[in-house]
Scaffold this motif. Structure first.
Motif, PDB file in Angstrom:
ATOM      1  N   ARG A 154     -10.800 -41.995  32.864  1.00 17.86           N
ATOM      2  CA  ARG A 154      -9.592 -42.230  32.056  1.00 17.86           C
ATOM      3  C   ARG A 154      -8.364 -42.404  32.943  1.00 17.86           C
ATOM      4  NH1 ARG A 154      -8.945 -40.763  26.362  1.00 17.86           N
ATOM      5  NH2 ARG A 154      -6.803 -40.204  26.865  1.00 17.86           N
ATOM      6  N   GLU A 155      -8.473 -42.077  34.214  1.00 13.51           N
ATOM      7  CA  GLU A 155      -7.334 -42.225  35.125  1.00 13.51           C
ATOM      8  C   GLU A 155      -6.895 -43.684  35.160  1.00 13.51           C
ATOM      9  OE1 GLU A 155      -5.554 -39.900  36.881  1.00 13.51           O
ATOM     10  OE2 GLU A 155      -6.731 -38.424  35.770  1.00 13.51           O
ATOM     11  N   GLN A 156      -5.604 -43.888  35.110  1.00 13.65           N
ATOM     12  CA  GLN A 156      -5.051 -45.232  35.140  1.00 13.65           C
ATOM     13  C   GLN A 156      -5.510 -45.954  36.412  1.00 13.65           C
ATOM     14  OE1 GLN A 156      -0.742 -45.346  35.095  1.00 13.65           O
ATOM     15  NE2 GLN A 156      -0.779 -47.221  33.887  1.00 13.65           N
ATOM     16  N   GLY A 157      -5.987 -47.173  36.239  1.00 15.15           N
ATOM     17  CA  GLY A 157      -6.424 -47.978  37.371  1.00 15.15           C
ATOM     18  C   GLY A 157      -7.883 -47.813  37.748  1.00 15.15           C
ATOM     19  N   SER A 158      -8.611 -46.930  37.064  1.00 18.35           N
ATOM     20  CA  SER A 158     -10.035 -46.754  37.372  1.00 18.35           C
ATOM     21  C   SER A 158     -10.833 -47.966  36.908  1.00 18.35           C
ATOM     22  CB  SER A 158     -10.577 -45.482  36.721  1.00 18.35           C
ATOM     23  OG  SER A 158     -10.038 -44.349  37.362  1.00 18.35           O
TER      24      SER A 158
END
Length: 191
Positions: A154-158
């Motif tokens: 869910r981390e942005q940019g994953s």
């Protein structure tokens, strides 16, 4: 195949994710549909609720994105899947908004009976563009195998890679808006 899925945690930084979403705003939006390449197109809001924009590989504004996708795809493919992939013609930016409880129920990305005599989708990619604190729900889930770790993917940019034949879904967004990219690397038809 050495793995069922893999991911690159926070591969794209926050500014790049926001740039992708902002730059795509000039591309016409349409309701998410079922089908591919103009065949079997259907809008079924019981199955999929999203707004989408298609970005072609020849759009110079997104060259950096296609280059990064090929770089990560080749690495993931070498280490995990070993599929014969040869092309990526377009990507899809999807918006899942709480106002319409955006979701995409369980599906796979291969169109086994397509009219293309040469290609099948082989490797699917999802890029998480939104800050995970900006929405509730909307989790990406692989349903046929152990799913990726929610917190990390869910981390942005994953960036997540999985075989296109694995069933997966995007759960309903209940607050805010989730933006993501879907990309499909194709190769000679499965045998």
């Amino acid at each position: 195949m050495n793995g069922e899925w893999c991911y690159f945690k926070s591969y794209f930084d926050k500014d790049t994710c926001e740039k992708i979403v902002a730059d795509a705003q000039i591309i016409p939006t349409q309701d998410g549909h079922l089908g591919v390449n103009g065949n079997n197109l259907a809008v079924d809001s019981n199955y999929r609720r999203s707004k989408v924009r298609f970005i072609n590989s020849n759009d110079w504004r997104f060259k950096y994105l296609f280059d990064a996708l090929w770089k990560t795809a080749l690495e993931a493919n070498k280490d995990f899947f070993n599929f014969h992939i040869t092309k990526l013609d377009f990507i899809q930016l999807a918006e899942y908004d709480a106002t319409y409880q955006g979701e995409y129920k369980e599906h796979h990305d291969v169109f086994w009976m397509n009219n293309d005599p040469v290609f099948h989708r082989k490797l699917s990619c999802i890029i998480q563009l939104s800050d995970p604190n900006s929405y509730v729900g909307g989790d990406f889930e692989i349903t046929e195998t152990s799913s990726p770790l929610d917190k990390e993917t869910r981390e942005q940019g994953s960036v997540i890679y999985l075989p296109s034949f694995l069933r997966h879904k995007a759960n309903p967004v209940t607050r805010g808006t989730r933006y993501s990219i879907a990309a499909w690397f194709e190769g000679p038809k499965w045998r």
